[in-house]
Design an enzyme around this catalytic site. Structure first.
Site: not given
Ligand code: FPP
Length: 246
Positions: A24, A72
């Site tokens: 991330d 996502n």
């Protein structure tokens, strides 16, 4: 020497055999440099091989990375398209190097939603590296833990309905055979970069007894040295799997 990490070793281990990583912080890393988010993803992609090739020296046999989640798809169309193009190019460009490094590559997640070209490349990558016996790299692409468990439940139900499986046979041994990760041991250590302390639907069933490391480093800054430090920290932990040690 690194010991195998099973409850049979008494819960004391020197190193994780399987490390799962939530990569991330690519977007923030790019924005901090005044660059588009995709620049961060490209920089993050370059880190992957470095980390994977550092695994043998650290005693890490399995590394599983979260490249694209079922959530996502909610990002802008241009970011999603950019990521899909990055994955295609990445597979085309990196697989020879992985073969050379003896890395076996496999994918988890629901492939049905991915485009034909990408799916074909994923199949090719798995085929090309299937004889490799070194590090096992698993790339989670269109992966979500709840989605994986739902798909597994569907297949279990189908097997029960057809008489291939008795409902009484469904237990903690049988269910994981229906998960995408049927070929993997459970992760010992889950790392998330970028300072967020959540697991975001990653390997929910498999991480029941994992240790977690949430670190502030953004993924494009995650060097093999940072990785090595986390692996060494893990060696100091005492995993008890719910039991008590003397
Ligand atoms: C999270 O950062 C990262 C992703 C959603 C994509 C992960 C992809 C890569 C590291 C590159 C490609 C990987 C392979 C295997 C080719 P973010 O965009 O959520 O960052 P932010 O939280 O700072 O916005």
């Amino acid at each position: 020497m690194l010991l195998a990490n099973t409850p049979e070793t008494g819960g004391r281990v020197n190193g994780p055999r399987h490390v799962a990583i939530i990569m991330d912080g690519n977007g923030r890393w790019a924005v901090a440099r005044g660059r588009p988010r995709l620049f961060g993803h490209h920089s993050g992609a370059r880190r992957v091989r470095e980390i994977v090739t550092s695994c043998p020296d650290l005693g890490v046999k399995y590394v599983t990375i979260f490249a694209f989640s079922t959530e996502n798809w909610k990002r802008t169309q241009s970011e999603v398209a950019g990521l899909m193009s990055l994955f295609r190019r990445y597979i085309m460009k990196e697989m020879q190097a992985f073969v050379k490094e003896n890395v076996r590559v496999r994918f988890i997640g629901d492939r049905l939603k991915l485009d034909d070209k990408l799916r074909g490349l994923m199949d090719e990558a798995e085929e090309m590296t299937q004889q490799c016996t070194g590090t096992n790299l698993t790339i989670a692409l269109n992966y979500g833990g709840r989605d994986e468990v739902s798909r597994a439940a569907k297949r279990l139900a189908t097997d029960v309905a057809s008489g291939r499986l008795s409902p009484d046979a469904i237990d903690e041994e049988t269910l994981p055979k229906y998960l995408d990760t049927y070929f993997l041991p459970d992760p010992d250590l889950v790392i998330r970069t970028s300072g967020e302390a959540r697991i975001s639907n990653f390997l929910l069933w498999q991480s029941a007894y994992a240790e977690y490391e949430f670190i502030d480093t953004l993924w494009p800054d995650f060097t093999p040295d940072v990785f090595a430090e986390l692996i060494w920290n893990y060696g100091a932990r005492d995993r008890r799997y719910g039991a008590v040690t003397a």
